[in-house]
Design a protein around this motif. Structure first.
Motif, PDB file in Angstrom:
ATOM      1  N   SER A  45       0.812  -1.224   0.000  1.00 21.00           N
ATOM      2  CA  SER A  45       0.000   0.000   0.000  1.00 21.00           C
ATOM      3  C   SER A  45       0.838   1.264   0.000  1.00 21.00           C
ATOM      4  O   SER A  45       0.352   2.327   0.360  1.00 21.00           O
ATOM      5  CB  SER A  45      -0.925   0.007   1.231  1.00 21.00           C
ATOM      6  N   SER A  50      -0.756   2.329  -3.568  1.00 22.85           N
ATOM      7  CA  SER A  50      -1.962   3.136  -3.362  1.00 22.85           C
ATOM      8  C   SER A  50      -2.325   3.905  -4.625  1.00 22.85           C
ATOM      9  O   SER A  50      -3.502   4.147  -4.910  1.00 22.85           O
ATOM     10  CB  SER A  50      -1.760   4.103  -2.186  1.00 22.85           C
ATOM     11  N   LEU A  65      -6.824  -3.195  -0.736  1.00 24.79           N
ATOM     12  CA  LEU A  65      -5.465  -2.663  -0.601  1.00 24.79           C
ATOM     13  C   LEU A  65      -4.827  -3.354   0.603  1.00 24.79           C
ATOM     14  O   LEU A  65      -5.234  -3.147   1.740  1.00 24.79           O
ATOM     15  CB  LEU A  65      -5.499  -1.144  -0.409  1.00 24.79           C
ATOM     16  N   ALA A  80      -2.340  -0.172   5.902  1.00 28.83           N
ATOM     17  CA  ALA A  80      -3.099   0.055   4.664  1.00 28.83           C
ATOM     18  C   ALA A  80      -4.028   1.252   4.798  1.00 28.83           C
ATOM     19  O   ALA A  80      -4.182   2.047   3.862  1.00 28.83           O
ATOM     20  CB  ALA A  80      -3.890  -1.197   4.301  1.00 28.83           C
ATOM     21  N   ASN A  83      -1.917   4.480   4.639  1.00 22.90           N
ATOM     22  CA  ASN A  83      -1.447   4.759   3.282  1.00 22.90           C
ATOM     23  C   ASN A  83      -2.583   5.151   2.347  1.00 22.90           C
ATOM     24  O   ASN A  83      -2.393   5.954   1.428  1.00 22.90           O
ATOM     25  CB  ASN A  83      -0.690   3.557   2.723  1.00 22.90           C
ATOM     26  N   LEU A  84      -3.774   4.601   2.563  1.00 27.89           N
ATOM     27  CA  LEU A  84      -4.928   5.040   1.781  1.00 27.89           C
ATOM     28  C   LEU A  84      -5.269   6.484   2.116  1.00 27.89           C
ATOM     29  O   LEU A  84      -5.567   7.291   1.218  1.00 27.89           O
ATOM     30  CB  LEU A  84      -6.134   4.133   2.056  1.00 27.89           C
ATOM     31  N   ALA A  87      -2.894   8.608   0.367  1.00 27.71           N
ATOM     32  CA  ALA A  87      -3.179   8.669  -1.076  1.00 27.71           C
ATOM     33  C   ALA A  87      -4.307   9.648  -1.371  1.00 27.71           C
ATOM     34  O   ALA A  87      -4.275  10.367  -2.379  1.00 27.71           O
ATOM     35  CB  ALA A  87      -3.539   7.274  -1.592  1.00 27.71           C
ATOM     36  N   ALA A 106     -12.480   6.557  -3.558  1.00 25.58           N
ATOM     37  CA  ALA A 106     -11.719   5.952  -2.455  1.00 25.58           C
ATOM     38  C   ALA A 106     -12.587   5.008  -1.635  1.00 25.58           C
ATOM     39  O   ALA A 106     -12.062   4.097  -0.972  1.00 25.58           O
ATOM     40  CB  ALA A 106     -11.121   7.042  -1.570  1.00 25.58           C
ATOM     41  N   ILE A 109     -12.163   1.286  -2.129  1.00 20.48           N
ATOM     42  CA  ILE A 109     -10.935   0.635  -1.679  1.00 20.48           C
ATOM     43  C   ILE A 109     -11.103   0.182  -0.230  1.00 20.48           C
ATOM     44  O   ILE A 109     -11.457   0.974   0.641  1.00 20.48           O
ATOM     45  CB  ILE A 109      -9.732   1.588  -1.795  1.00 20.48           C
ATOM     46  N   PRO A 111      -9.089  -1.295   2.933  1.00 24.89           N
ATOM     47  CA  PRO A 111      -7.779  -1.623   3.516  1.00 24.89           C
ATOM     48  C   PRO A 111      -7.815  -3.009   4.160  1.00 24.89           C
ATOM     49  O   PRO A 111      -8.759  -3.353   4.879  1.00 24.89           O
ATOM     50  CB  PRO A 111      -7.573  -0.527   4.568  1.00 24.89           C
TER      51      PRO A 111
END
Length: 976
Positions: A45, A50, A65, A80, A83-84, A87, A106, A109, A111
């Protein structure tokens, strides 16, 4: 791997457009692959992972992710999730950019972590590994995938250079038949290239991945051989390392080199070392080392061995933008106040006023706490200069010794010898000491001792401990200016001097040739003029770098690719070059340049000599573009996707129906005409309007089905030609200005009253009048990277080609009949968009802001845009297109005008708007409120008249002329 530089990235104009969908492209698929990809897992990630997840989610896929679960962590998905979150906040290509087309994506996604039962891989049709570039770690990840992944899932690695054979060594036959390399480039959204190494992957899965990459993500796919660093990084990194070597032999600095190898050579504005800062100097060094380690037979292997000064930069943490310092750093000053001082003290205020200096509040309860708070501020602000006063000087001395600051330290009556154990600055540190001879708090002898021990300058003043005499342009101001800090706080850029180890103000190479080629728009002509210039250091350096790079590229065939088209596409799409190596070689003259290389004693491959004798690497045979095939020593057709429409090719045949210096009308076939803008930046003039009128006239005479307005330049249109407006205003020809506005209004207003459909295909910058053209269309087919906005207020005027009217129709006109609701909130929303010159950061954002409607289409692959626009015209015609009737708008009138004026007044009081911003805003408010319409509805024609009058009135104001002059001469808006 590589990144582009501009605040918001847009694809560059393609000088060889027929090659946009070339050998590595598959032909059009009538049906999508039987293998469908609906859900993906991205393993890793970090920045790349990401970024890939963001692109997949933006295109409608559900994405897991996945990252490791930290031992003992309360939330196993914590890495994760973090990091998301990063991003979502990331701004990879400037303050208005984003990894996502739509931030709402988003939510697609999820995590995850590597759980014991493999739930993170459940139902995933595509699994992409994006972990660190170590074979042992990747192997562990693939063990997990083989154990827990779906048996039919496609497995991909984003490795940038590890051979596929090594990644699949020891894997099952099933794994190998589902495995391939998909090498994305960073930032994923903005760079077009994906290198694919198929290996043993079966054809149906390979086709499914290509469809996802090309059709859904809009990428350019190049099929690569399984060779170290593949195509783009192998040749691109060589070009970077060769540039470094030539820099040393020519005795140039990083800044001087970048003034040559950027735009003059058809490269990105970030050039060589600016690009390296964006990518990461450690990443560049690692990529070079990979080739050095894995290519022992490469004839240029030694050039990939990093020079000592590059290793030093990595060792010292000068890693580029992510570290706040690399080859370049921003000029910025930070002030550390004394024990009794504060961020509101005299010195802090002076620095803030004159240099936009930053002054953090230090926690002076203890020396350690002050150091900690200063360290935090330096990490946040990343200054190039720190001024430390008394106690703050001691803090600065401590931070320089701990390595937390390595720029220029200016010490004012420093107390470092009393509060720290140090008797000198760190070895090689950059510092200046200033002390008052009458200082009774910190004796001047302390600074004399520190200066002597450190070998730095001490400036002694006839002053006391407060040192207020230092606050002058001649003293502290001169020190800061000499250090590259601009008065007034303007953005400045410093460059690292490898001989001193310090940063200095940037300088450009003094070259007559660079000045001559500056205004040449054609990249091929620009490069040709540059390398063939005589007795010029820039030309000599450019030739050496050019010759080194193209010769290396020619020797990599067939090692990295069989087709030179693959090489050209990889460098254009991955490194954002205007011309690939072989396109550039053709552009400078292949036969002539080969002769020069031979005279210089350079060795050339035999197949290059054959191509030179044959006439070049590329040629046209009628409507067919052909490329020289090294293995066959002959020309072969360049296969193309039928969805790629080449306007230049249509014009070179029988397709050109009308042309003038600003625009042309082209027959696209099947009863569809195209209006192509082709002026500088595709700015609009009366001749642009004449072309649009001619297109409508020709369509009526010929019985065509409709027209498209689109082009294949870098930008759709930056708006009206301001120079013409200013020239007329300077001459007092306001009746002519009024006519310009009226003509454009009537033309665009007629689009929706015409009996044939008009589809506009915007891309890149679509501003001002360009935006108004798009707003007037029956339908818009925009690219995902379309940056739309009505930005006229920056020029001291308001939209006067129908932009105000169209936005009111979108907002106020959307209120259903019979619904009793005030239009005030709707007009306020339009006022905010136009008054603040809001520019949508992509096609999806344009839809959210109201520039695009629900029926408008967003195309992720620009190569397919004109084809999709053409299909829209044909479909609308087949469906029995009928023009829209005019509507009436219930605008708020004088009450709404008063509310908008009050809001403007508050913005002026708060310092958010200048006095003239308020003047322009009032004119805009009057138009959007419907003037003195009272309680009656306002027609579209009446709004157009209000627009026009306001525009002419503002053109009579000298402050508007000053704004236009600033834009025309500096390219920057003036806030007067």
């Amino acid at each position: 791997m590589w990144i582009y530089t501009s605040p918001i990235w847009s694809p560059r104009a393609d000088p060889f457009p027929s090659l946009r969908a070339a050998v590595s492209r598959s032909p059009q698929r009538e049906d999508r692959s039987m293998v469908e990809i609906r859900k993906a897992a991205v393993l890793g990630s970090g920045i790349m992972g990401s970024g890939i997840a963001a692109q997949l989610a933006s295109c409608g896929l559900d994405v897991n992710l996945v990252d490791i679960a930290p031992e003992g962590a309360e939330d196993p998905n914590g890495i994760a999730k973090a990091n998301l979150k990063a991003a979502i906040k990331a701004r990879p290509a400037g303050p208005n950019s984003s990894l996502f087309y739509d931030p709402a994506a988003a939510r697609r996604i999820r995590p995850c972590h590597y759980d014991e039962d493999g739930a993170c891989l459940k139902d995933c049709d595509l699994i992409i590994e994006v972990v660190t570039e170590r074979l042992d770690i990747k192997s562990t990840v693939f063990d997990y995938v083989e154990k827990h992944g779906e048996q039919e899932a496609i497995i991909a690695s984003n490795t940038s250079g590890i051979p596929l054979a090594a990644l699949t060594n020891g894997r099952s036959e099933s794994f190998r038949q589902r495995f391939l390399i998909t090498h994305f480039f960073n930032p994923v959204r903005y760079l077009h290239l994906v290198e694919v190494v198929p290996g043993e992957c079966d054809s149906s899965r390979l086709q499914a991945v290509r469809q996802l990459l090309e059709d859904d993500l809009g990428k350019g796919v190049v099929i690569c051989k399984d060779s170290p660093n593949f195509i783009a990084n192998r040749i691109g990194v060589y070009g970077m390392m060769a540039t470094m070597k030539r820099m040393e032999s020519h005795g140039l600095g990083f800044d001087e080199v970048d003034s040559v190898v950027g735009k003059p050579m058809g490269r990105p504005g970030s050039a060589a070392f600016g690009t390296a800062d964006l990518v990461g100097i450690d990443v560049l060094s690692h990529a070079a080392q990979t080739v050095y380690d894995r290519c022992p037979e490469d004839e240029e292997r030694d050039i990939f061995n990093a020079p000592d000064w590059l290793r030093r930069m990595v060792r010292e943490g000068r890693l580029g933008n992510k570290a706040g310092r690399g080859f370049f750093r921003r000029g910025k000053v930070l002030f550390l106040h004394g024990l009794e001082g504060s961020p509101k003290g005299t010195k802090a205020k002076w620095l803030k006023k004159n240099f936009r200096g930053v002054s953090p509040k230090l926690d002076v309860s203890t020396f350690e706490s002050a150091v900690a708070s200063a360290k935090k501020a330096i990490q946040k602000e990343r200054p190039s200069v720190v001024v430390g006063s008394s106690f703050g000087g001691a803090v600065l001395l401590e931070l320089m010794h701990t390595g937390d600051f390595d720029g220029l330290g200016i010490f004012l009556a420093q107390a470092g010898l009393k509060l720290t154990s140090y008797q000198s600055l760190p070895e090689g540190a950059h510092g200046v000491l200033i002390h008052g001879k009458r200082d009774e708090i910190i004796p001047i002898e302390d600074s004399r001792t520190l200066a002597t021990n450190s070998g730095v300058e001490l400036i002694e003043l006839d002053d006391d401990h407060r040192l207020l005499s230092v606050l002058s342009d001649e003293l502290l101001g001169k020190l800061l200016v000499d250090a590259g800090i601009k008065p007034g706080g303007g953005r400045s850029k410093l460059v690292w001097d490898r001989s001193t180890g310090h940063y200095r103000p940037r300088r450009k190479l003094d070259s007559k040739t660079l000045k001559r080629v500056r205004y040449e728009d054609d990249p091929a002509k620009r490069l040709r003029k540059l390398v063939w210039a005589e007795d010029d250091v820039a030309a000599s350096f450019a030739w050496d770098v050019f010759a080194d790079t193209v010769l290396y590229a020619s020797r990599r065939i067939p090692e990295v690719a069989d087709s030179i088209v693959d090489v050209d596409q990889a460098l254009r799409w991955g490194f954002n070059w205007d011309l690939g190596p072989f396109e550039a070689w053709d552009a400078v003259g292949l036969e002539k340049s080969v002769q020069r290389m031979q005279e210089e004693g350079r060795s050339l491959p035999e197949w290059v000599l054959e191509a030179a004798k044959a006439g070049g690497f590329y040629r046209s045979d009628g409507d067919q573009r052909e490329v020289f095939a090294p293995d066959a020593s002959s020309y072969v057709p360049v296969p193309e996707d039928p969805r790629w429409i080449d306007l230049d090719r249509l014009k070179s045949g029988d397709g050109l129906l009308y042309t003038n210096p600003f625009a042309s009308v082209i027959d696209m076939g099947d009863g569809v005409l195209c209006v192509e803008f082709h002026s500088k930046m595709n700015s609009l003039s009366p001749m642009s309007g004449e072309a649009m009128k001619q297109a409508m006239k020709l369509a009526d005479e010929r019985g065509d089905k409709g027209i498209i307005i689109g082009n294949q330049g870098e930008n759709f249109s930056v708006g009206a030609d301001l120079s013409m407006v200013k020239m007329l205003a300077d001459a007092g020809s306001y009746d002519q200005i009024e006519k310009l506005s009226r003509d454009l209004q009537e033309l665009l207003h007629s689009f929706r009253r015409w009996h044939k459909p008009v589809v506009v295909a915007p891309h890149g910058l679509t501003l001002g009048g360009g935006c108004e053209v798009a707003l007037a269309a029956d339908k818009v087919v925009a690219t995902a990277e379309t940056y739309m906005g009505l930005v006229e207020v920056g020029a001291g005027v308001i939209p006067a080609g129908g932009g105000c009217k169209e936005m009111l129709c979108r907002f106020v006109g959307s209120i259903p009949p019979g619904v009793e609701v005030s239009a005030t909130h709707y007009t306020q929303a339009v006022f905010k968009l136009i008054g603040l010159a809001n520019v949508a950061t992509g096609g999806h954002a344009a839809r959210q802001q109201g520039y695009l409607r629900a029926q408008d289409q967003i195309c992720n692959n620009r190569d397919q845009q004109l084809w999709l626009a053409k299909q829209s015209v044909l479909a609308m015609s087949a469906a029995g297109y009928r023009p829209e009737p005019e509507i009436e708008l219930n605008l708020p009138g004088e009450d709404g005008y008063a509310q908008l004026c009050f809001a403007l007044y508050q913005m002026w009081l708060g310092g958010y708007a200048s006095a003239y911003d308020e003047t322009v805003g009032k004119q805009l408010a009057w138009v959007l409120s419907g003037g003195d319409c009272g309680d009656r509805a306002v027609t579209e024609t009446e709004v157009l008249e209000l627009e026009r009058k306001a525009f002419v009135n503002l053109c009579k104001n000298e402050l508007t002329m000053a704004r236009m002059e600033s834009l025309l001469t500096t390219g920057k808006p003036l806030r007067n």
